[in-house]
Enzyme design. Structure first.
Site, short mmCIF file in Angstrom:
data_model
loop_
_atom_site.label_atom_id
_atom_site.label_comp_id
_atom_site.label_asym_id
_atom_site.label_seq_id
_atom_site.Cartn_x
_atom_site.Cartn_y
_atom_site.Cartn_z
N ILE A 85 80.34 51.87 55.34
CA ILE A 85 81.35 52.66 54.82
C ILE A 85 82.69 52.53 55.99
O ILE A 85 83.85 52.79 55.31
CB ILE A 85 80.82 54.16 55.07
N TYR A 86 82.70 52.09 57.12
CA TYR A 86 83.62 51.79 58.26
C TYR A 86 84.41 50.83 57.64
O TYR A 86 85.56 50.46 58.18
CB TYR A 86 83.37 51.90 59.42
N ASN A 91 77.73 58.39 63.45
CA ASN A 91 78.96 59.28 63.07
C ASN A 91 79.40 59.86 64.65
O ASN A 91 78.65 60.23 65.08
CB ASN A 91 78.96 60.38 62.17
N ASP A 151 64.63 47.95 56.22
CA ASP A 151 65.21 49.23 56.63
C ASP A 151 64.81 49.40 57.84
O ASP A 151 63.78 49.40 58.44
CB ASP A 151 64.12 50.15 55.63
N ILE A 152 66.08 49.91 58.89
CA ILE A 152 66.05 50.05 60.20
C ILE A 152 64.99 50.99 60.57
O ILE A 152 64.44 50.96 61.88
CB ILE A 152 67.38 50.05 60.87
N GLY A 167 74.78 56.35 55.11
CA GLY A 167 74.37 55.11 55.56
C GLY A 167 73.16 54.94 56.67
O GLY A 167 72.17 55.83 56.46
N VAL A 168 73.35 54.27 57.60
CA VAL A 168 72.21 54.10 58.52
C VAL A 168 71.91 55.42 59.35
O VAL A 168 70.97 55.98 59.73
CB VAL A 168 72.56 53.11 59.54
N ASP A 169 73.13 56.07 59.89
CA ASP A 169 73.19 57.23 60.35
C ASP A 169 72.29 58.24 59.64
O ASP A 169 71.42 58.91 60.33
CB ASP A 169 74.50 57.91 60.63
#
Length: 188
Positions: free
Chosen positions: A124-125, A23, A9-10, A31-33
């Site tokens: 997701i991208y 985003n 986990d970042i 997600g990460v964001d």
């Protein structure tokens, strides 16, 4: 500069800077964001809103990067970079590579010694994971070599600007495996 890979986990990384696959709105997302905004708390969003009100009224351009506080994360800064959406009709590889170059440039300006990077655009991208890993690893390796050359010409600032570790923090085993293959293929 050392490149390392960890599965995890970042938002739990104890580093100087965490890179956010942001985003372009800078106002959070999935997600990460979303994870970075949730764990980091309202201070990150407040700085992102200030950036939108001043420097980036139309959002962060794809391929660019900007830093904010890390809020409650165990890091000093979050470096937000807006990755491209994958396209089968248009080669956007240069934009994805720019995300990593720009994030490392901002990290250098901040004086960060350790940076945690996600797999930008590989969620997701829709960027194919193996290709995203290849672009990420080759770009970071090239940026590291450029940084070392620049530092050799400015020895008096080495201690202040030397990026020691770039840590790819990959959430799933398959993404970690793709990055491990890319690193091995790149000779690392």
């Amino acid at each position: 500069m050392r490149i390392t890979l960890v599965q995890g986990d970042i938002t739990e990384q104890r580093v100087d800077a965490v890179v956010n696959a942001a985003n372009p709105s800078l106002l959070g997302g999935g997600g990460v964001d979303g994870a970075i905004h949730r764990r980091g708390g309202p201070a990150i969003l407040a700085e992102c809103r200030r950036l939108r009100a001043t420097r980036y009224p139309d959002g962060l351009p794809v391929g660019r990067a900007v830093a904010t506080t890390a809020g409650e994360l165990p890091a000093r800064w979050v470096i937000h970079t807006a990755g491209p959406v994958h396209s089968t009709r248009e080669d956007r590889s240069a934009l994805l590579a720019s995300c990593y170059r720009e994030a490392l440039r901002v990290a250098g300006e901040l004086g960060a010694a350790t940076v945690a990077l996600p797999a930008v655009s590989a969620g997701i991208y829709g960027w194919p994971v193996d290709d995203a890993a290849r672009i990420a690893v080759s770009t970071v390796r090239a940026a590291g070599a450029e940084l070392e050359t620049a530092l050799e010409t400015a020895l008096e600032t080495v201690a202040e600007t030397a990026l020691e570790e770039v840590r790819f923090v990959l959430f799933t085993a398959d993404v970690h495996a793709a990055f491990a293959r890319a690193l091995k293929d790149a000779g690392g």
